[in-house]
Scaffold this motif. Structure first.
Motif, PDB file in Angstrom:
ATOM      1  N   GLY A   1       0.747  -1.078   0.030  1.00  0.00           N
ATOM      2  CA  GLY A   1       0.088   0.065  -0.087  1.00  0.00           C
ATOM      3  C   GLY A   1       0.823   1.236  -0.071  1.00  0.00           C
ATOM      4  O   GLY A   1       1.949   1.405   0.417  1.00  0.00           O
ATOM      5  N   GLU A   2       0.251   2.361  -0.412  1.00  0.00           N
ATOM      6  CA  GLU A   2       0.854   3.390  -0.590  1.00  0.00           C
ATOM      7  C   GLU A   2       0.722   4.520   0.723  1.00  0.00           C
ATOM      8  O   GLU A   2      -0.416   4.472   1.029  1.00  0.00           O
TER       9      GLU A   2
ATOM     10  N   VAL B   1       4.074   2.417  -6.706  1.00  0.00           N
ATOM     11  CA  VAL B   1       4.381   1.777  -5.359  1.00  0.00           C
ATOM     12  C   VAL B   1       4.082   0.416  -5.143  1.00  0.00           C
ATOM     13  O   VAL B   1       4.958  -0.332  -4.578  1.00  0.00           O
ATOM     14  N   VAL B   2       3.031  -0.047  -5.319  1.00  0.00           N
ATOM     15  CA  VAL B   2       2.157  -1.155  -4.933  1.00  0.00           C
ATOM     16  C   VAL B   2       3.081  -2.252  -5.909  1.00  0.00           C
ATOM     17  O   VAL B   2       3.573  -3.287  -5.712  1.00  0.00           O
ATOM     18  N   GLU B   3       3.398  -1.897  -7.284  1.00  0.00           N
ATOM     19  CA  GLU B   3       3.909  -2.745  -7.936  1.00  0.00           C
ATOM     20  C   GLU B   3       5.678  -3.180  -7.429  1.00  0.00           C
ATOM     21  O   GLU B   3       5.889  -4.124  -7.606  1.00  0.00           O
TER      22      GLU B   3
ATOM     23  N   LEU C   1       5.329  -5.620  -4.629  1.00  0.00           N
ATOM     24  CA  LEU C   1       4.835  -6.688  -5.083  1.00  0.00           C
ATOM     25  C   LEU C   1       6.090  -7.416  -5.896  1.00  0.00           C
ATOM     26  O   LEU C   1       6.321  -8.685  -5.795  1.00  0.00           O
ATOM     27  N   ARG C   2       6.840  -6.625  -6.561  1.00  0.00           N
ATOM     28  CA  ARG C   2       7.785  -7.315  -7.716  1.00  0.00           C
ATOM     29  C   ARG C   2       8.898  -7.850  -6.688  1.00  0.00           C
ATOM     30  O   ARG C   2       9.631  -8.865  -7.154  1.00  0.00           O
ATOM     31  N   ALA C   3       9.121  -7.229  -5.619  1.00  0.00           N
ATOM     32  CA  ALA C   3      10.382  -7.941  -4.851  1.00  0.00           C
ATOM     33  C   ALA C   3       9.933  -9.220  -4.159  1.00  0.00           C
ATOM     34  O   ALA C   3      10.660 -10.123  -4.172  1.00  0.00           O
TER      35      ALA C   3
ATOM     36  N   GLN D   1      -4.048  -8.097 -12.499  1.00  0.00           N
ATOM     37  CA  GLN D   1      -3.424  -7.914 -13.564  1.00  0.00           C
ATOM     38  C   GLN D   1      -1.989  -8.139 -13.619  1.00  0.00           C
ATOM     39  O   GLN D   1      -1.318  -8.750 -14.532  1.00  0.00           O
ATOM     40  N   TYR D   2      -1.266  -7.796 -12.455  1.00  0.00           N
ATOM     41  CA  TYR D   2       0.056  -7.776 -12.666  1.00  0.00           C
ATOM     42  C   TYR D   2       0.559  -8.985 -12.032  1.00  0.00           C
ATOM     43  O   TYR D   2       1.663  -9.765 -12.705  1.00  0.00           O
TER      44      TYR D   2
END
Length: 251
Positions: A128-129, A142-144, A147-149, A192-193
């Motif tokens: 969350g941001e 920010v959320v991406e 999550l990417r980590a 979607q991500y």
């Protein structure tokens, strides 16, 4: 198959006495709860085992945090292996209070998530941001990044035991809440991500829940959103209205 609705209660550093704990548990034990909703409560670590022994069997318990190591000289920490050995099935990882107050990076959150899953726990992964990031229109970025980590460290099969909690920091404990449209927009993006970064199956099956000043008053509209699969509830989880939130999808 449809995703099972999920309601978690994060007690944070409450209750402050054993007597208060018993009152909360007694109310839950006596309540008529929707059997189709998975319910998980996260008390302070001091109360995890006593609460697990007295709460009804259809309510699971969760730790609020764990470390990324199995054992060692890490004073004050709890390992995922210890939690699993104690019969605790869930752990919350990456809550905004851990990120902001205790300066946990997304990389550390990812390491903790991987360690918890490797230790046979299920994870409530928070993203969350902040208000500043929201106002700068950086929410998705920010959320991406958060999550990417995690995506980088996990195998596709790991996601079977992950629930993602989208918690806009500006709405946690403030009385402000994202509108149903705002929550749906971010939840849809997360789905979607996941489809692109992991797989369409993981995207379809992963539960994405909302947290941020959830109450019995605002949960109904939020629960109607197609990509909102439940809630991570803070202050309201300590009140009788928590039962109403759990039962929000009951016909």
């Amino acid at each position: 198959m449809p995703r099972q609705f999920f309601v978690g209660g994060n007690f944070k550093m409450n209750p402050i006495s054993r007597a208060q704990k018993k009152v909360i548990v007694n109310e839950l034990n006596a309540a008529d709860l929707d059997p189709n909703t998975e319910v998980v409560i996260a008390p302070p670590s001091l109360y995890l085992l006593p609460l697990k022994d007295i709460v009804r069997s259809d309510i699971k318990v969760s730790a609020q945090n764990c470390y990324c190591k199995t054992s060692g000289a890490y004073t004050g920490e709890i390992s995922p292996v210890q939690l699993a050995d104690a019969g605790v099935p869930y752990v919350i990882i990456g809550h905004s209070e851990r990120r902001t107050l205790f300066h946990e990076t997304s990389e550390l959150v990812a390491q903790k998530t991987k360690a918890a899953l490797d230790g046979s726990l299920s994870v409530i992964l928070c993203v969350g941001e902040t208000l500043q990031e929201r106002e700068a229109e950086k929410t998705i970025q920010v959320v991406e990044n958060q999550l990417r980590a995690v995506v980088t460290l996990l195998n596709e099969s790991d996601w079977d035991r992950v629930v993602i909690a989208y918690e806009p920091v500006w709405a946690i404990g403030t009385g402000r809440v994202a509108t149903a449209a705002q929550a749906q927009e971010v939840h849809a993006y997360i789905r979607q991500y996941l489809s692109t970064a992991v797989s369409p199956a993981v995207s379809e099956n992963t539960r994405i829940i909302y947290g941020g000043s959830v109450t019995a008053t605002n949960c109904k509209e939020l629960s109607t959103q197609i990509d909102v699969d439940g809630f991570l509830v803070g202050g309201a989880s300590l009140k009788p209205e928590f039962v109403d939130i759990i039962n929000v999808k009951r016909n």
